[in-house]
Design a protein around this motif. Structure first.
Motif: not given
Length: 427
Positions: A57, A47-49, A45, A51-54
């Motif tokens: 980027s 890691t997913w949060n 969870t 790598l999808t953090d705006f």
């Protein structure tokens, strides 16, 4: 038991040559499995949060921006444009190294990229003019560290994204300290030029103000790029991620129209940025897993309580943290050190009442110190390579020592007077 597993796992994994990101992640998984009742799904969870953090980027975009500037030869034009300004100042063109590193740091965000970009231009030019090679490398290595503090900074972006601290506030807070340190570097250059053996050739030319004016006008595209990167954030027009995208687009346009950028160089810059972010991303994943584990187990709070038992007080704990960063900076590069330590040091510092924005600047200064600390001072290696080993790592480290002391002294000054960092964020 948690501390035994934490320190033992890291020691074993790192001593076997495991990649830092893998070592951090595996250590976190071990702690989650054995000490948190098999809570390893939390690592997925987290890691997913991440790598999808705006916000995060922005990191690959700023890396790409720095690589574009390096590939397009913009650094050479800026260097040549500012050279006439310092011809008659004590220390002469050594000041150009600091000034251009400061300006380049305002669009690059990376210490190593700044040192490489300006060093590849400045070292051969100053050596040809008769400057002391070691002194030149020392100024370039020190100037390169400004890329980590002068906004936009990769270190500040990663710090803000991983610790939920405002990146815009961190950028504001980094401006004044970065400029003060750059000014301190130049003051030392003037002092050094007046004592000891000569480090610069004898200044023969008179100051040509017409040449100075033409040189400054020659770098007109750079303020436009700085506006796209920083001005849009400060005016509230764009988020850090959006400003990074604007900066990439602006740097491509400037590189093609004003620099020497072409499609082949742009592709090489993209490849280099991708490889660099892949390495950083691996460490980020490992860090977030370890951070999740130490947070659940309350390790930072336990560390604060244990240290509090020695009666050191908040500043005693801070002093110990500074020592740890200086020692670890001898062996790890800046971003790796930042990511490896924040899961423990950030909660410790904030629980003691220190401001998280202030600590972001202090910890960035501490990893800057590591960039010019042997044996793993990356700026020293980069510039020694640029000099074709005419200046050894040892000589580069000796020449960087005064700047190392200035950086360390700035940590003390900003600790005694934190409003130097924080006043602008309150406006």
């Amino acid at each position: 038991m948690s501390w035994v597993l934490l320190s033992g796992s890291l020691f074993v994994l790192l001593s076997t040559g495991a990649v830092l990101g893998a070592a951090l992640g595996l250590t976190g998984m071990i702690l989650l499995h054995f000490q948190a009742n098999g809570a390893t799904p939390l690592a997925i969870t987290a890691t997913w949060n991440l790598l999808t953090d705006f916000t995060l980027s922005a990191v690959p975009l700023f890396i790409f921006l720095g690589e574009i500037l390096l590939a397009s030869g913009v650094s050479k034009r800026v260097y040549n444009g500012l050279t006439p300004l310092f011809k008659r100042v004590p220390g002469q063109l050594l000041h150009t190294n600091i000034a251009v590193c400061t300006i380049f740091g305002a669009v690059s965000g990376s210490s190593t990229s700044t040192a490489a970009a300006i060093g590849s231009v400045g070292y051969p030019e100053l050596k040809r003019r008769g400057y002391n090679p070691s002194i030149v490398v020392g100024t370039l290595a020190a100037g390169g560290t400004l890329g980590l503090l002068i906004p936009p900074s990769l270190a500040l972006i990663i710090y803000g994204a991983t610790q939920s601290v405002s990146i815009g506030q961190l950028f504001l807070a980094g401006m004044i300290p970065g400029l003060l340190i750059a000014f301190s570097f130049s003051v030392w250059i003037m002092i050094r030029s007046k004592i000891g053996e000569p480090v610069t050739p004898t200044a023969m030319d008179r100051m040509d103000w017409g040449e100075v004016r033409r040189g400054i006008l020659q770098i007109w595209p750079l303020p436009i790029l700085i506006f796209f990167v920083l001005g849009t954030i400060y005016l509230g027009i764009a988020t850090p991620t959006e400003s990074a995208a604007l900066g990439v687009m602006a740097s491509i346009l400037i590189g093609f129209t004003w620099g020497d950028l072409n499609l082949r160089r742009l592709w090489i810059a993209f490849q280099r940025a991708s490889f660099m972010f892949a390495a950083i991303g691996m460490i980020l994943v490992g860090t977030v897993i370890l951070s999740q584990a130490v947070s659940i187990l309350g390790i930072p709070r336990a560390a604060v309580d244990a240290i509090g038992g020695f009666g050191l007080g908040p500043y005693g704990v801070l002093f110990m943290i500074v020592i740890v960063y200086i020692v670890l900076g001898c062996f790890f590069d800046g971003i790796s050190l930042l990511l490896m330590t924040l899961p423990i040091t950030f909660p410790m510092i904030t629980s003691l009442g220190f401001d998280p924005i202030w600590f972001g600047i202090i910890v960035t200064l501490l990893i800057e110190i590591g960039m010019i600390t042997p044996p793993v001072g990356l700026n020293l290696f980069v510039l020694s390579s640029i000099s074709n080993n005419d200046v050894t790592i040892t000589d580069a480290a000796k020449a960087s020592l005064p700047y190392w002391l200035i950086l360390l002294g700035s940590v003390l000054v900003f600790t005694l007077y934190p409003d130097i960092i924080l006043w602008i964020t309150r406006l």
